[in-house]
Design a protein around this motif. Structure first.
Motif, mmCIF file in Angstrom:
data_model
loop_
_atom_site.group_PDB
_atom_site.id
_atom_site.type_symbol
_atom_site.label_atom_id
_atom_site.label_comp_id
_atom_site.label_asym_id
_atom_site.label_seq_id
_atom_site.Cartn_x
_atom_site.Cartn_y
_atom_site.Cartn_z
ATOM 1 N N PHE A 121 48.202 41.932 39.596
ATOM 2 C CA PHE A 121 48.949 43.015 39.872
ATOM 3 C C PHE A 121 48.488 44.342 39.247
ATOM 4 O O PHE A 121 48.485 45.562 39.881
ATOM 5 C CB PHE A 121 50.262 42.887 39.465
ATOM 6 C CG PHE A 121 51.027 41.933 40.208
ATOM 7 C CD1 PHE A 121 51.961 42.365 41.292
ATOM 8 C CD2 PHE A 121 51.101 40.444 40.204
ATOM 9 C CE1 PHE A 121 52.788 41.662 42.211
ATOM 10 C CE2 PHE A 121 51.986 39.669 40.972
ATOM 11 C CZ PHE A 121 52.630 40.271 41.853
ATOM 12 N N GLY A 122 47.616 44.216 37.992
ATOM 13 C CA GLY A 122 47.181 45.311 37.589
ATOM 14 C C GLY A 122 45.928 45.903 38.100
ATOM 15 O O GLY A 122 45.873 47.037 38.428
ATOM 16 N N ALA B 223 43.605 50.676 35.423
ATOM 17 C CA ALA B 223 43.958 49.463 34.933
ATOM 18 C C ALA B 223 43.601 49.037 33.499
ATOM 19 O O ALA B 223 42.471 49.495 33.133
ATOM 20 C CB ALA B 223 43.445 48.166 35.801
ATOM 21 N N PHE B 224 44.610 48.540 32.954
ATOM 22 C CA PHE B 224 44.199 48.514 31.337
ATOM 23 C C PHE B 224 44.949 47.067 30.899
ATOM 24 O O PHE B 224 45.975 46.509 31.652
ATOM 25 C CB PHE B 224 44.681 49.556 30.399
ATOM 26 C CG PHE B 224 46.220 49.499 30.221
ATOM 27 C CD1 PHE B 224 46.533 49.604 28.990
ATOM 28 C CD2 PHE B 224 47.176 50.060 31.229
ATOM 29 C CE1 PHE B 224 47.844 49.667 28.560
ATOM 30 C CE2 PHE B 224 48.395 49.966 30.974
ATOM 31 C CZ PHE B 224 48.814 49.812 29.882
ATOM 32 N N THR C 233 45.281 42.158 20.889
ATOM 33 C CA THR C 233 46.174 41.038 21.595
ATOM 34 C C THR C 233 46.303 41.668 22.997
ATOM 35 O O THR C 233 47.204 42.486 23.073
ATOM 36 C CB THR C 233 47.416 40.578 21.078
ATOM 37 O OG1 THR C 233 47.134 40.337 19.683
ATOM 38 C CG2 THR C 233 48.097 39.491 21.879
ATOM 39 N N LYS C 234 45.628 41.128 23.743
ATOM 40 C CA LYS C 234 45.750 41.490 25.317
ATOM 41 C C LYS C 234 46.266 40.536 26.186
ATOM 42 O O LYS C 234 45.276 39.696 26.654
ATOM 43 C CB LYS C 234 44.078 41.829 25.972
ATOM 44 C CG LYS C 234 43.532 43.115 24.858
ATOM 45 C CD LYS C 234 44.447 44.250 24.660
ATOM 46 C CE LYS C 234 43.745 45.511 23.893
ATOM 47 N NZ LYS C 234 44.677 46.523 23.697
ATOM 48 N N SER C 235 47.409 40.370 26.268
ATOM 49 C CA SER C 235 48.186 39.510 27.336
ATOM 50 C C SER C 235 48.676 39.831 28.539
ATOM 51 O O SER C 235 49.301 39.015 29.420
ATOM 52 C CB SER C 235 49.214 38.896 26.493
ATOM 53 O OG SER C 235 50.150 39.955 26.220
ATOM 54 N N HIS C 236 48.425 41.315 28.731
ATOM 55 C CA HIS C 236 49.265 41.704 29.998
ATOM 56 C C HIS C 236 48.627 43.201 30.776
ATOM 57 O O HIS C 236 48.074 43.564 29.857
ATOM 58 C CB HIS C 236 50.663 42.220 29.502
ATOM 59 C CG HIS C 236 51.702 42.340 30.734
ATOM 60 N ND1 HIS C 236 51.958 41.756 31.871
ATOM 61 C CD2 HIS C 236 52.330 43.502 30.862
ATOM 62 C CE1 HIS C 236 52.633 42.235 32.570
ATOM 63 N NE2 HIS C 236 53.042 43.348 32.154
ATOM 64 N N SER C 237 48.473 42.895 31.995
ATOM 65 C CA SER C 237 47.757 43.749 32.754
ATOM 66 C C SER C 237 48.620 44.805 33.418
ATOM 67 O O SER C 237 49.497 44.397 33.947
ATOM 68 C CB SER C 237 46.713 43.061 33.616
ATOM 69 O OG SER C 237 46.154 44.205 34.324
ATOM 70 N N MET C 238 48.441 46.103 33.109
ATOM 71 C CA MET C 238 49.400 47.166 33.934
ATOM 72 C C MET C 238 48.289 48.240 34.556
ATOM 73 O O MET C 238 47.179 48.004 34.502
ATOM 74 C CB MET C 238 50.532 47.383 32.938
ATOM 75 C CG MET C 238 51.292 46.443 32.744
ATOM 76 S SD MET C 238 52.774 46.989 31.493
ATOM 77 C CE MET C 238 51.719 47.685 30.164
ATOM 78 N N ALA C 239 49.050 49.465 34.840
ATOM 79 C CA ALA C 239 48.210 50.420 35.383
ATOM 80 C C ALA C 239 48.983 51.608 34.793
ATOM 81 O O ALA C 239 50.133 52.035 34.762
ATOM 82 C CB ALA C 239 48.090 50.532 36.875
ATOM 83 N N LYS D 35 52.986 51.365 35.065
ATOM 84 C CA LYS D 35 53.502 50.950 36.220
ATOM 85 C C LYS D 35 53.336 49.199 35.618
ATOM 86 O O LYS D 35 52.223 49.008 35.641
ATOM 87 C CB LYS D 35 52.861 51.070 37.417
ATOM 88 C CG LYS D 35 53.461 50.367 38.538
ATOM 89 C CD LYS D 35 52.588 50.452 39.868
ATOM 90 C CE LYS D 35 53.153 49.665 41.170
ATOM 91 N NZ LYS D 35 52.203 49.837 42.268
ATOM 92 N N ASN D 36 54.548 48.579 35.692
ATOM 93 C CA ASN D 36 54.543 47.247 35.140
ATOM 94 C C ASN D 36 54.723 46.360 36.632
ATOM 95 O O ASN D 36 54.828 47.068 37.687
ATOM 96 C CB ASN D 36 55.592 47.055 34.304
ATOM 97 C CG ASN D 36 55.334 45.636 33.548
ATOM 98 O OD1 ASN D 36 54.585 45.169 33.820
ATOM 99 N ND2 ASN D 36 56.097 45.382 32.540
ATOM 100 N N SER D 37 54.489 45.282 36.278
ATOM 101 C CA SER D 37 54.885 44.151 37.696
ATOM 102 C C SER D 37 56.007 43.374 37.391
ATOM 103 O O SER D 37 55.857 41.930 37.791
ATOM 104 C CB SER D 37 53.656 43.542 37.972
ATOM 105 O OG SER D 37 53.147 42.748 36.707
ATOM 106 N N TRP D 38 56.952 43.912 36.725
ATOM 107 C CA TRP D 38 58.369 42.782 36.567
ATOM 108 C C TRP D 38 59.584 43.263 37.344
ATOM 109 O O TRP D 38 60.739 43.143 36.937
ATOM 110 C CB TRP D 38 58.621 42.965 34.999
ATOM 111 C CG TRP D 38 57.644 42.250 34.201
ATOM 112 C CD1 TRP D 38 56.524 41.392 34.644
ATOM 113 C CD2 TRP D 38 57.258 42.379 32.646
ATOM 114 N NE1 TRP D 38 55.811 40.905 33.435
ATOM 115 C CE2 TRP D 38 56.258 41.444 32.324
ATOM 116 C CE3 TRP D 38 58.033 43.022 31.748
ATOM 117 C CZ2 TRP D 38 55.654 41.114 31.172
ATOM 118 C CZ3 TRP D 38 57.713 42.838 30.583
ATOM 119 C CH2 TRP D 38 56.441 42.028 30.258
#
Length: 352
Positions: free
Chosen positions: A159-160, A265-266, A292-298, A314-317
């Motif tokens: 998604f990111g 994306a980050f 700690t990099k556990s989640h990809s977003m924009a 922007k998240n994907s939840w």
């Protein structure tokens, strides 16, 4: 969809009464609730709203305890927010019944790629630094697709990636806003693990080599399936020519990229409880970890709210999480949570 599990041949009606009576009694005794906002009726409403199903009465009570505990935390935090002691507000959402050990694998695996694997951003990206706008929001320019929901699948890495690709499909290619297919990445990127996680960098590399389908042709299903990239037209979509990476020393550099090039994306620490509970305001938390990099977003913009600088993310939840699916993350706060440590930019093959 049933609210509770029926065991043997006993009626659901009796079980519901027993469970509701027990929950109400516990709340009345003050075992879990601190305030009127944390009541048994609220938990039942939560179950219905988010279509929750539990495997047994034991899990029901366990989830209820988690919900009540989180509800109390949220209530206490928001009391401080109303007094101006916190910069963001929390809220009940789909994660309110989660256990501590579920906080939270959202999909980005620990990076194993070489830090120098991708090209660095060229110096001419920053030629306009003396004309920096104070606020940027690429949604207002028609370059950001609607918020999506990855659901019960650790697929944030897909998604990111698509969020950045979709924006630059408009900005670089001058095409209409188009939803791209996370499912094609989920099914076909053999260097990632579907709903068990992946790497944003690998997803970009897959698109550079194979392309990506449109969402309408290859819709998201929340589960990994057989690859149908050839049948669904992945190669019909313009491929990216290269992937640019950024590991910046100053947040001003990222501001320039977002302002003059577009969304990026980050990867971020998505395991912190307060992040899961975010509702609105400028998010900052002492336990958010830079490494700690556990989640990809924009990141799709930046600005200032009530004197607090922020990144618009922007998240994907889903639309119901956070501020209509978005979060404002603290900016100019000593690289809060390592926001500038790992940035990806897709560059399309533009025909001249």
């Amino acid at each position: 969809m049933p609210l509770y599990i029926c065991i043997l041949n006993r009626t659901c009606f009796k079980m519901k009464l027993l469970l509701l009576f027990t929950v109400a009694s516990l709340c009345a005794l003050g075992s879990f609730a601190k305030a009127n906002e944390c009541r048994a009726q609220q938990f039942v409403h939560f179950i219905r709203k988010y279509n929750k199903e539990y495997s047994s009465p034991a899990e029901f009570f366990s989830r209820m305890r988690a919900y009540m505990r989180h509800c109390r935390e949220i209530y206490e935090h928001n009391e401080r927010y109303e007094k101006g002691l916190e910069t963001f507000e929390k809220g009940i959402n789909q994660f309110a019944d989660s256990y501590e050990d579920e906080r939270y694998f959202t999909g980005e695996l620990p990076a194993t790629d070489d830090p120098e694997e991708f090209e660095n951003l060229p110096s001419d990206f920053f030629r306009n630094k003396y004309y920096m706008p104070k606020e940027v929001d690429w949604r207002k320019r028609g370059a950001v697709t609607p918020v999506k929901d990855q659901g019960p699948c650790a697929s944030c890495w897909a998604f990111g990636t698509t969020a950045a690709l979709e924006s630059h499909y408009v900005i670089q290619m001058k095409n209409n806003l188009t939803d791209l297919s996370e499912q094609s990445l989920l099914d076909c990127d053999t260097h990632s693990f579907g709903c068990n996680g992946g790497l944003t960098s690998n997803a970009f590399k897959f698109v550079a080599k194979h392309g990506i389908a449109r969402e309408v042709d290859y819709p998201y299903t929340h589960v990994k399936g057989p690859c149908q990239c050839k049948e669904k037209g992945c190669s019909d979509h313009p491929k990216i020519g290269k992937i640019l990476q950024g590991r910046f020393r100053k947040e001003e550099t990222l501001m320039e990229v977002v302002a003059f090039f577009g969304p990026v994306a980050f990867v971020f620490d998505g395991s912190v409880a307060s992040f899961l509970q975010y509702k609105k305001g400028v998010y900052s938390a002492s336990d958010c970890r830079a490494n700690t990099k556990s989640h990809s977003m924009a990141i799709v913009g930046y600005g200032t709210e009530n004197g607090q600088d922020y990144w618009l993310v922007k998240n994907s939840w889903g639309y119901g999480w956070g501020d209509k699916g978005y979060i404002k993350i603290a900016r100019n706060k000593n690289n809060f949570c390592g926001v500038i440590n790992k940035i990806f930019l897709p560059v399309y093959k533009v025909k001249h």
